[in-house]
Motif scaffolding. Structure first.
Motif, PDB file in Angstrom:
ATOM      1  N   ARG A 151     -50.568 -10.528 -38.765  1.00  0.00           N
ATOM      2  CA  ARG A 151     -50.889 -11.082 -40.287  1.00  0.00           C
ATOM      3  C   ARG A 151     -51.209  -9.909 -41.173  1.00  0.00           C
ATOM      4  NH1 ARG A 151     -55.117 -15.696 -39.605  1.00  0.00           N
ATOM      5  NH2 ARG A 151     -56.427 -13.960 -38.790  1.00  0.00           N
ATOM      6  N   ARG A 152     -51.120  -9.990 -42.391  1.00  0.00           N
ATOM      7  CA  ARG A 152     -51.539  -8.927 -43.391  1.00  0.00           C
ATOM      8  C   ARG A 152     -52.773  -8.664 -43.356  1.00  0.00           C
ATOM      9  NH1 ARG A 152     -49.586  -9.754 -49.229  1.00  0.00           N
ATOM     10  NH2 ARG A 152     -47.636  -9.134 -48.302  1.00  0.00           N
ATOM     11  N   ILE A 153     -53.955  -9.788 -43.198  1.00  0.00           N
ATOM     12  CA  ILE A 153     -55.211  -9.491 -43.097  1.00  0.00           C
ATOM     13  C   ILE A 153     -55.682  -8.517 -41.991  1.00  0.00           C
ATOM     14  CG2 ILE A 153     -55.745 -11.371 -42.098  1.00  0.00           C
ATOM     15  CD1 ILE A 153     -57.795 -10.035 -44.759  1.00  0.00           C
ATOM     16  N   ASP A 154     -54.997  -8.801 -40.751  1.00  0.00           N
ATOM     17  CA  ASP A 154     -55.282  -8.005 -39.674  1.00  0.00           C
ATOM     18  C   ASP A 154     -54.937  -6.302 -39.953  1.00  0.00           C
ATOM     19  OD1 ASP A 154     -56.282 -10.083 -38.355  1.00  0.00           O
ATOM     20  OD2 ASP A 154     -54.257 -10.763 -37.382  1.00  0.00           O
ATOM     21  N   ARG A 155     -53.690  -6.288 -40.486  1.00  0.00           N
ATOM     22  CA  ARG A 155     -53.372  -4.883 -40.690  1.00  0.00           C
ATOM     23  C   ARG A 155     -54.070  -4.279 -41.833  1.00  0.00           C
ATOM     24  NH1 ARG A 155     -48.137  -6.168 -42.077  1.00  0.00           N
ATOM     25  NH2 ARG A 155     -47.679  -6.167 -39.894  1.00  0.00           N
ATOM     26  N   ILE A 156     -54.822  -5.006 -42.816  1.00  0.00           N
ATOM     27  CA  ILE A 156     -55.577  -4.451 -43.876  1.00  0.00           C
ATOM     28  C   ILE A 156     -56.896  -4.208 -42.966  1.00  0.00           C
ATOM     29  CG2 ILE A 156     -56.857  -5.132 -45.961  1.00  0.00           C
ATOM     30  CD1 ILE A 156     -54.548  -6.647 -46.899  1.00  0.00           C
ATOM     31  N   LEU A 157     -57.496  -4.999 -42.256  1.00  0.00           N
ATOM     32  CA  LEU A 157     -58.775  -4.689 -41.667  1.00  0.00           C
ATOM     33  C   LEU A 157     -58.690  -3.398 -40.779  1.00  0.00           C
ATOM     34  CD1 LEU A 157     -60.093  -8.457 -41.003  1.00  0.00           C
ATOM     35  CD2 LEU A 157     -60.924  -6.716 -42.677  1.00  0.00           C
ATOM     36  N   LEU A 197     -65.482  -4.103 -38.410  1.00  0.00           N
ATOM     37  CA  LEU A 197     -64.036  -4.668 -38.756  1.00  0.00           C
ATOM     38  C   LEU A 197     -63.236  -4.640 -37.863  1.00  0.00           C
ATOM     39  CD1 LEU A 197     -63.683  -2.589 -41.975  1.00  0.00           C
ATOM     40  CD2 LEU A 197     -63.877  -4.963 -41.973  1.00  0.00           C
ATOM     41  N   LEU A 198     -63.245  -3.489 -36.949  1.00  0.00           N
ATOM     42  CA  LEU A 198     -62.321  -3.468 -35.816  1.00  0.00           C
ATOM     43  C   LEU A 198     -62.668  -4.818 -34.776  1.00  0.00           C
ATOM     44  CD1 LEU A 198     -60.124  -1.712 -35.135  1.00  0.00           C
ATOM     45  CD2 LEU A 198     -61.676  -0.519 -33.415  1.00  0.00           C
ATOM     46  N   LEU A 199     -63.849  -5.323 -34.359  1.00  0.00           N
ATOM     47  CA  LEU A 199     -64.228  -6.328 -33.888  1.00  0.00           C
ATOM     48  C   LEU A 199     -63.714  -7.780 -34.488  1.00  0.00           C
ATOM     49  CD1 LEU A 199     -67.878  -5.753 -32.464  1.00  0.00           C
ATOM     50  CD2 LEU A 199     -65.817  -6.011 -31.235  1.00  0.00           C
ATOM     51  N   THR A 200     -63.732  -7.515 -35.631  1.00  0.00           N
ATOM     52  CA  THR A 200     -63.083  -8.843 -36.508  1.00  0.00           C
ATOM     53  C   THR A 200     -61.610  -8.865 -36.224  1.00  0.00           C
ATOM     54  OG1 THR A 200     -64.914  -8.511 -38.196  1.00  0.00           O
ATOM     55  CG2 THR A 200     -62.898  -9.991 -38.773  1.00  0.00           C
ATOM     56  N   VAL A 201     -60.890  -7.907 -36.068  1.00  0.00           N
ATOM     57  CA  VAL A 201     -59.379  -7.990 -35.967  1.00  0.00           C
ATOM     58  C   VAL A 201     -59.268  -8.285 -34.504  1.00  0.00           C
ATOM     59  CG1 VAL A 201     -57.399  -6.413 -35.729  1.00  0.00           C
ATOM     60  CG2 VAL A 201     -59.041  -6.129 -37.671  1.00  0.00           C
ATOM     61  N   LEU A 202     -59.933  -7.921 -33.540  1.00  0.00           N
ATOM     62  CA  LEU A 202     -59.986  -8.277 -32.320  1.00  0.00           C
ATOM     63  C   LEU A 202     -60.201  -9.656 -31.973  1.00  0.00           C
ATOM     64  CD1 LEU A 202     -59.465  -7.336 -29.316  1.00  0.00           C
ATOM     65  CD2 LEU A 202     -61.770  -7.036 -29.105  1.00  0.00           C
TER      66      LEU A 202
END
Length: 88
Positions: A13-19, A69-74
């Protein structure tokens, strides 16, 4: 053995790429600020005036925010994959 989703990989998703890019940018900013402090200290700059206190705080805060932020993406990607596997 691992099982695969029926439709292939789950799209990013776009939000994952942004984060992810924000996390990378914050880490790069932290490294640049660290080198700026090293160069400023060597050249005899006054570290308690001007923009130097902000640079000093960024060296400590930016890696922590990048890790969050990386944990959020994970976590979001794991949840999305689990939801996709459960739906099939």
């Amino acid at each position: 053995m691992s099982t695969s989703t029926p439709g292939g990989d789950v799209p990013v998703r776009r939000i994952d790429r942004i984060l992810a890019f924000m996390s990378l940018g914050l880490l790069a900013l932290s490294v640049l600020c660290f080198f700026a402090i090293m160069i400023g200290s060597a050249s005899g700059a006054m570290m308690n005036t001007g923009v130097w206190p902000v640079i000093g705080v960024l060296v400590f805060i930016a890696p922590i925010v990048a890790f969050v932020l990386l944990l959020t993406v994970l976590i979001t990607s794991i949840a999305r994959r689990a939801r996709a596997n459960r739906g099939s």
